[in-house]
Scaffold this active site. Structure first.
Site, PDB file in Angstrom:
ATOM      1  N   GLU A  30       0.869  -1.167   0.000  1.00  0.00           N
ATOM      2  CA  GLU A  30       0.000   0.000   0.000  1.00  0.00           C
ATOM      3  C   GLU A  30       0.908   1.220   0.000  1.00  0.00           C
ATOM      4  OE1 GLU A  30      -2.636   0.886   3.535  1.00  0.00           O
ATOM      5  OE2 GLU A  30      -4.021  -0.231   2.240  1.00  0.00           O
ATOM      6  N   ARG A  61      17.951  17.700  -8.781  1.00  0.00           N
ATOM      7  CA  ARG A  61      16.777  18.582  -8.785  1.00  0.00           C
ATOM      8  C   ARG A  61      16.629  19.168  -7.394  1.00  0.00           C
ATOM      9  NH1 ARG A  61      13.446  17.883 -13.361  1.00  0.00           N
ATOM     10  NH2 ARG A  61      13.997  16.069 -14.599  1.00  0.00           N
ATOM     11  N   HIS A  64      14.364  22.776  -3.693  1.00  0.00           N
ATOM     12  CA  HIS A  64      13.196  23.614  -3.955  1.00  0.00           C
ATOM     13  C   HIS A  64      12.321  23.808  -2.724  1.00  0.00           C
ATOM     14  CE1 HIS A  64      13.526  21.873  -8.283  1.00  0.00           C
ATOM     15  NE2 HIS A  64      14.349  22.887  -8.120  1.00  0.00           N
ATOM     16  N   LYS A  73       5.682  17.375   1.230  1.00  0.00           N
ATOM     17  CA  LYS A  73       5.847  16.398   0.150  1.00  0.00           C
ATOM     18  C   LYS A  73       6.055  15.002   0.719  1.00  0.00           C
ATOM     19  CE  LYS A  73       8.078  19.746  -2.919  1.00  0.00           C
ATOM     20  NZ  LYS A  73       9.325  20.105  -3.619  1.00  0.00           N
ATOM     21  N   HIS A 120      13.723  20.903  -0.485  1.00  0.00           N
ATOM     22  CA  HIS A 120      13.821  19.500  -0.865  1.00  0.00           C
ATOM     23  C   HIS A 120      14.558  19.365  -2.185  1.00  0.00           C
ATOM     24  CE1 HIS A 120      12.223  16.039  -3.218  1.00  0.00           C
ATOM     25  NE2 HIS A 120      12.659  15.432  -2.133  1.00  0.00           N
ATOM     26  N   TYR A 133       5.750  12.003  -6.256  1.00  0.00           N
ATOM     27  CA  TYR A 133       5.496  12.614  -4.958  1.00  0.00           C
ATOM     28  C   TYR A 133       4.148  13.306  -4.916  1.00  0.00           C
ATOM     29  CZ  TYR A 133       7.494  16.850  -7.188  1.00  0.00           C
ATOM     30  OH  TYR A 133       7.783  17.890  -8.022  1.00  0.00           O
ATOM     31  N   LYS A 169      17.606  27.267 -13.005  1.00  0.00           N
ATOM     32  CA  LYS A 169      17.087  27.830 -11.742  1.00  0.00           C
ATOM     33  C   LYS A 169      17.799  27.219 -10.534  1.00  0.00           C
ATOM     34  CE  LYS A 169      13.195  24.693 -11.063  1.00  0.00           C
ATOM     35  NZ  LYS A 169      11.760  24.573 -10.931  1.00  0.00           N
ATOM     36  N   ASP A 170      18.243  25.968 -10.639  1.00  0.00           N
ATOM     37  CA  ASP A 170      18.943  25.332  -9.528  1.00  0.00           C
ATOM     38  C   ASP A 170      20.401  25.786  -9.471  1.00  0.00           C
ATOM     39  OD1 ASP A 170      16.579  24.064  -8.918  1.00  0.00           O
ATOM     40  OD2 ASP A 170      17.091  22.263 -10.039  1.00  0.00           O
TER      41      ASP A 170
END
Length: 183
Positions: A30, A61, A64, A73, A120, A133, A169-170
């Site tokens: 699950e 990534r 953020h 998240k 994150h 996510y 942007k990163d």
């Protein structure tokens, strides 16, 4: 209980490990149960959006966060392996600027809960990874911010020996001392 929950070095950030039932045919678990989540991980959160990304080895990534409409998240990997990181950006926290990280993979079925108030990010360790996510608020690009992945003050110990592949942007992420943070 269908999940085992472990606190990380940042107590609000939790590793969630589902009970996996496997046999010669494969496995079943699950991946999310709201009742279990509220009883064992965090109360009062509802998820409003699911996201799915695919990246190749070396892609980083993040880190953020949304300065308004902050997102919690619940993240996991469905193919491959990543090193996943959360950074406490709450100025009032005694752990402000501290980080925690864990390996997430399709094989270990781990998930990581990152509450609002944290940055994150992740780096792909395998040849390719698919990352999914849930978020507790919608994406608002005008409020998205990036903390620089290699900020020496935060000093994340990324398990890599190469320069990561970054989005513009990163690469332009802010250092902690100049970043917009949470109260």
């Amino acid at each position: 209980m269908a999940i085992q929950v472990t606190s990380t070095a940042l107590p609000e950030v939790k590793i969630v490990e589902p009970t996996v039932f496997g046999d010669t045919r494969g496995f079943f678990f699950e991946s999310f149960n709201l009742r279990e989540f509220h009883e064992n991980v965090a109360r009062g959160f509802e998820f409003v959006q699911d996201n799915h990304s695919r990246s190749t080895r070396g892609v980083l990534r993040g880190l953020h966060y949304q300065i308004q409409h902050p997102q919690g998240k619940l993240v996991r990997v469905v193919s491959g392996q990543v090193f996943d990181v959360a950074v406490d950006l709450r100025i009032s926290s005694p752990l402000f600027g501290k980080w925690t990280g864990t390996m997430l993979s399709a094989d270990n079925h781990r998930q990581l809960w990152i509450p609002p108030g944290f940055a994150h990010g992740f780096i792909v360790i395998s040849q390719e990874a698919e990352f999914v996510y849930k978020t507790t608020d919608f994406w608002f690009p005008e409020y998205e911010r990036s903390l620089l992945w290699c900020d020496p003050e935060v000093d994340i110990d990324w398990p890599i020996e190469f320069e990561p592949v970054l989005a513009p942007k990163d690469a332009a992420g802010k250092l902690l001392y100049e970043a917009e943070c949470f109260p």
